[in-house]
Motif scaffolding. Structure first.
Motif, mmCIF file in Angstrom:
data_model
loop_
_atom_site.group_PDB
_atom_site.id
_atom_site.type_symbol
_atom_site.label_atom_id
_atom_site.label_comp_id
_atom_site.label_asym_id
_atom_site.label_seq_id
_atom_site.Cartn_x
_atom_site.Cartn_y
_atom_site.Cartn_z
ATOM 1 N N SER A 143 10.303 3.065 -8.452
ATOM 2 C CA SER A 143 10.839 4.311 -8.765
ATOM 3 C C SER A 143 10.940 5.354 -7.566
ATOM 4 O O SER A 143 10.396 4.816 -6.585
ATOM 5 N N GLY A 144 11.979 6.371 -7.905
ATOM 6 C CA GLY A 144 11.962 7.333 -6.932
ATOM 7 C C GLY A 144 12.989 7.383 -5.953
ATOM 8 O O GLY A 144 13.282 8.380 -5.161
ATOM 9 N N GLY A 145 14.141 6.549 -6.153
ATOM 10 C CA GLY A 145 15.271 6.717 -5.231
ATOM 11 C C GLY A 145 16.060 7.816 -5.715
ATOM 12 O O GLY A 145 15.761 8.480 -6.822
ATOM 13 N N GLY A 146 17.318 7.958 -5.059
ATOM 14 C CA GLY A 146 18.264 8.979 -5.292
ATOM 15 C C GLY A 146 18.935 9.466 -4.252
ATOM 16 O O GLY A 146 19.068 8.857 -3.041
ATOM 17 N N LEU A 147 19.579 10.668 -4.335
ATOM 18 C CA LEU A 147 20.556 11.288 -3.390
ATOM 19 C C LEU A 147 19.765 12.386 -2.548
ATOM 20 O O LEU A 147 19.224 13.289 -3.408
ATOM 21 N N VAL A 148 19.752 12.491 -1.397
ATOM 22 C CA VAL A 148 19.152 13.503 -0.726
ATOM 23 C C VAL A 148 20.075 13.736 0.374
ATOM 24 O O VAL A 148 20.630 13.104 0.987
ATOM 25 N N GLN A 149 20.119 15.129 0.892
ATOM 26 C CA GLN A 149 20.799 15.820 1.775
ATOM 27 C C GLN A 149 20.071 15.131 3.332
ATOM 28 O O GLN A 149 18.532 15.136 3.284
ATOM 29 N N PRO A 150 20.646 15.145 4.357
ATOM 30 C CA PRO A 150 20.118 14.739 5.710
ATOM 31 C C PRO A 150 18.802 15.861 5.914
ATOM 32 O O PRO A 150 19.234 17.226 5.804
ATOM 33 N N GLY A 151 17.636 15.479 6.445
ATOM 34 C CA GLY A 151 16.497 16.412 6.728
ATOM 35 C C GLY A 151 15.880 16.387 5.293
ATOM 36 O O GLY A 151 14.520 17.152 5.474
ATOM 37 N N GLY A 152 16.076 16.031 4.130
ATOM 38 C CA GLY A 152 15.428 16.020 3.025
ATOM 39 C C GLY A 152 14.263 14.988 2.913
ATOM 40 O O GLY A 152 13.818 14.183 3.993
ATOM 41 N N SER A 153 13.483 14.928 1.743
ATOM 42 C CA SER A 153 12.375 13.984 1.658
ATOM 43 C C SER A 153 12.743 13.314 0.160
ATOM 44 O O SER A 153 13.193 14.018 -0.618
ATOM 45 N N LEU A 154 12.101 12.171 0.136
ATOM 46 C CA LEU A 154 11.972 11.553 -0.995
ATOM 47 C C LEU A 154 10.635 10.580 -1.208
ATOM 48 O O LEU A 154 10.130 10.345 0.007
ATOM 49 N N SER A 155 10.080 10.301 -2.179
ATOM 50 C CA SER A 155 9.134 9.639 -2.207
ATOM 51 C C SER A 155 9.346 8.385 -3.189
ATOM 52 O O SER A 155 9.699 8.578 -4.436
ATOM 53 N N LEU A 156 9.130 7.149 -2.717
ATOM 54 C CA LEU A 156 9.296 5.942 -3.768
ATOM 55 C C LEU A 156 7.750 5.573 -3.953
ATOM 56 O O LEU A 156 7.092 5.606 -3.450
ATOM 57 N N SER A 157 7.710 4.746 -5.125
ATOM 58 C CA SER A 157 6.576 4.084 -5.584
ATOM 59 C C SER A 157 7.044 2.785 -6.232
ATOM 60 O O SER A 157 7.843 2.475 -6.741
ATOM 61 N N CYS A 158 5.989 1.880 -6.107
ATOM 62 C CA CYS A 158 6.095 0.640 -6.598
ATOM 63 C C CYS A 158 4.707 0.064 -7.511
ATOM 64 O O CYS A 158 3.566 0.239 -6.714
ATOM 65 N N SER A 159 4.789 -0.276 -8.732
ATOM 66 C CA SER A 159 3.691 -0.554 -9.315
ATOM 67 C C SER A 159 3.600 -1.938 -9.571
ATOM 68 O O SER A 159 4.965 -2.243 -10.187
ATOM 69 N N ALA A 160 2.648 -2.760 -9.310
ATOM 70 C CA ALA A 160 2.701 -3.941 -9.836
ATOM 71 C C ALA A 160 1.608 -4.156 -11.228
ATOM 72 O O ALA A 160 0.697 -3.634 -11.225
ATOM 73 N N SER A 161 2.253 -5.137 -11.943
ATOM 74 C CA SER A 161 1.728 -5.329 -12.909
ATOM 75 C C SER A 161 1.431 -6.972 -13.437
ATOM 76 O O SER A 161 2.238 -7.523 -12.850
ATOM 77 N N GLY A 162 0.303 -7.095 -14.239
ATOM 78 C CA GLY A 162 0.276 -8.632 -14.402
ATOM 79 C C GLY A 162 -1.159 -9.061 -14.264
ATOM 80 O O GLY A 162 -1.991 -8.019 -14.065
ATOM 81 N N ARG A 163 -1.369 -10.270 -14.141
ATOM 82 C CA ARG A 163 -2.727 -10.752 -14.262
ATOM 83 C C ARG A 163 -3.230 -10.896 -12.717
ATOM 84 O O ARG A 163 -3.699 -11.779 -12.358
ATOM 85 N N ILE A 164 -3.536 -9.605 -12.193
ATOM 86 C CA ILE A 164 -3.734 -9.511 -10.754
ATOM 87 C C ILE A 164 -5.357 -9.167 -10.454
ATOM 88 O O ILE A 164 -5.894 -8.550 -10.987
ATOM 89 N N PHE A 165 -5.506 -10.273 -9.435
ATOM 90 C CA PHE A 165 -6.996 -10.124 -8.828
ATOM 91 C C PHE A 165 -6.689 -9.076 -7.650
ATOM 92 O O PHE A 165 -7.497 -8.399 -7.436
ATOM 93 N N SER A 166 -5.967 -9.682 -6.693
ATOM 94 C CA SER A 166 -5.606 -8.929 -5.558
ATOM 95 C C SER A 166 -4.562 -8.978 -4.876
ATOM 96 O O SER A 166 -3.838 -9.977 -5.241
ATOM 97 N N ILE A 167 -4.090 -8.188 -4.193
ATOM 98 C CA ILE A 167 -2.936 -8.158 -3.303
ATOM 99 C C ILE A 167 -3.116 -8.046 -1.802
ATOM 100 O O ILE A 167 -3.723 -7.183 -1.309
ATOM 101 N N GLY A 168 -2.482 -9.037 -1.151
ATOM 102 C CA GLY A 168 -2.742 -9.118 0.283
ATOM 103 C C GLY A 168 -2.210 -7.702 1.019
ATOM 104 O O GLY A 168 -2.729 -7.014 1.749
ATOM 105 N N THR A 169 -0.808 -7.925 1.003
ATOM 106 C CA THR A 169 0.057 -6.982 1.791
ATOM 107 C C THR A 169 0.708 -6.451 0.528
ATOM 108 O O THR A 169 1.501 -7.193 -0.223
ATOM 109 N N MET A 170 1.345 -5.177 0.709
ATOM 110 C CA MET A 170 2.245 -4.575 -0.032
ATOM 111 C C MET A 170 3.238 -3.684 0.892
ATOM 112 O O MET A 170 2.810 -3.231 1.826
ATOM 113 N N ALA A 171 4.601 -3.900 0.729
ATOM 114 C CA ALA A 171 5.486 -3.480 1.934
ATOM 115 C C ALA A 171 6.901 -3.056 1.291
ATOM 116 O O ALA A 171 7.083 -3.354 0.147
ATOM 117 N N TRP A 172 7.414 -2.258 1.967
ATOM 118 C CA TRP A 172 9.091 -1.705 1.777
ATOM 119 C C TRP A 172 9.573 -2.494 2.671
ATOM 120 O O TRP A 172 9.524 -2.208 3.912
#
Length: 123
Positions: free
Chosen positions: A7-36
């Motif tokens: 979530s968090g994408g969109g349109l922004v002007q040059p010089g602006g800011s945005l924040s993206l988030s990613c949530s993992a769900s399921g029967r998770i014990f651990s996640i080694g690496t999360m990346a964009w």
């Protein structure tokens, strides 16, 4: 078994800011690496930033000093704070979860990808 929702994408002007988030769900014990990753139109998908469960962070040279990746281990979530955005940052941004171990079987799974979220930097 494991799903990633961005979530968090969109349109922004040059010089602006945005924040993206990613949530993992399921029967998770651990996640080694999360990346964009991101993929601009007509180009290959490229790594933007990654964060391991050991605390290391790495960034593409093009975003160093402007983007910050962070993880919330309790919530299996990764965030990407993007500042001073440039038109060349325009792309579909994808979340990746690597070295995912599920429970109760403690199986290690291949990479999981999110569905992607569009970021457009334009005046």
């Amino acid at each position: 078994q494991v799903q990633l929702v961005e979530s968090g994408g969109g349109l922004v002007q040059p010089g602006g800011s945005l924040s993206l988030s990613c949530s993992a769900s399921g029967r998770i014990f651990s996640i080694g690496t999360m990346a964009w990753y991101r993929q601009a139109s007509g180009k290959q998908r490229e790594l933007v930033a990654g964060a391991t469960n050991a605390g290391s962070r790495n960034y593409a040279d093009s975003v160093k000093g402007r983007f910050t990746i962070s993880r919330d281990f309790a919530k299996n979530t990764v965030h990407l704070q993007m500042n001073n955005l440039k038109p060349e940052d325009t792309a579909v941004y994808y979340c990746l979860a690597r070295d995912v171990v599920t429970q109760p079987d403690f199986r290690r799974h291949p990479d999981y990808w999110g569905q992607g979220t569009q970021v457009t930097v334009s005046s």
